[in-house]
Design an enzyme around this catalytic site. Sequence first.
Site: not given
Lengths: 271, 271
Positions: B92-93
């Site tokens: 998802a960073k």
Amino acid sequence: MTRSELFSQIQQKSSFLCVGLDPDLEKIPAHLRSEADPIFSFCKAIIEETADFAVAYKPNIAFFEALGAKGWETLAKVSELIPKDIFTIADAKRGDIGNTSKLYAKAFFESMDFDSITVAPYMGKDSVSPFLEFKDKWVILLALTSNVGSMDFQLIEDKAGKPFYQSVLEKSQEWGSPENLMYVVGATRGELIGEARKAAPEHFFLVPGVGAQGGSLAEVAKYGMNSTCGLLVNSSRGIIYASGEKDFAKVAGEEAQKLQEEMKELLERYL
Amino acid sequence: MTRSELFSQIQQKSSFLCVGLDPDLEKIPAHLRSEADPIFSFCKAIIEETADFAVAYKPNIAFFEALGAKGWETLAKVSELIPKDIFTIADAKRGDIGNTSKLYAKAFFESMDFDSITVAPYMGKDSVSPFLEFKDKWVILLALTSNVGSMDFQLIEDKAGKPFYQSVLEKSQEWGSPENLMYVVGATRGELIGEARKAAPEHFFLVPGVGAQGGSLAEVAKYGMNSTCGLLVNSSRGIIYASGEKDFAKVAGEEAQKLQEEMKELLERYL
């Protein structure tokens, strides 16, 4: 929305206020919790009472994402609710390799119709460019954030003494222009806003950290304003949670108006 | 999942393969598109055929987010489908100020039950720590990514000649331990994996960039393996899109097995 349209709004409303929508089920007034979609009802009332004083709204995507699929439905409904002449910011802090960033861009610019999205710079050009390919859409790139942790990496100096956030400001100007690229520049240290302004004279800055996080609006204007204002100053908690009672929306409107009146004076002084 | 449980899996399966789930409606086999939830059907078939050879799955959140609320429902269903003894990574960073990161953590660790999430380091400690407060959950922090843009900022040297990604590796070890903190270290330059390994001898590395992005598995093992393997090597497109026909899942399983067999040899050589 184009830069000149945004500047027109700022002049028309004598405001550069961005209202941050961080709708937290635990913080919204108790009487809303029995509604079918309490977060939507909360945002709707806030938007209605603050729209005259704000030129931008910034939904914080985490607050919606925390509610799963239902939260995404609410986010889409909220984004549609915001008047079209007001600039919208998806505060998502995304950023990934090219083909992945492209999908994030589609999610926020096509499936929903946000004018802009906040993006993290760490992965470099190909993580940012896909967002810049959409007409009249904007990247708001993190440069200098307002949190304590901003000191961990953003101020590390390179061999020539240039702090890291300055490298972000310089390098990224090769990717976008003042017409599609803004920067997040936190309000907690006025002189650093001045340094960022020197590095990016024309670009708009989205400035968090006024109010709850301690920054001063007058300092932001003094160091950061340019000939097209160049500032969107965000306030979230100071407006949306100013009252936790049934009058929350009315009080939010009053707080927004106070900021707008201060902004009017600053625009007259510096513009 | 604990580090020792992960290492047990690696020994048991003789594999350190992570299968990246990047389900793109435009790329999945045509015959799936008439199903009620084509993305779910695609992921389910891929997981069934590859589970014997993989110790981790990494859904790329953008691919689900691009589908709006429905995509989030699919993501939740896919995450429940993955066998409990296999490590799960929400790619998802994310990364934001403390109270916001906390909400992202709740979304991926509580509402869904991912073992880990990829996090961007730019905003520093308070953007990362909220994810580290969940028992047996992991942060996978971006250090050295595998994309072209990684060169823009990650290799900038400070006054002492230390590249930026090394500052991330060093500083973040004050926040978490090898029991709850991994790093993304790209496979495209073997000697840099060695440099990262020197800076973080005990931590697991999630290694993207093998296959489609050109990295070599043998080089990764040579430079990166430690006494508990310390590697999760990801392959996405090379497995899940190896065939675009009705046999896609079977072919994905075969590709996963090929990698697993190569990994078995490398584990025997280096462990």
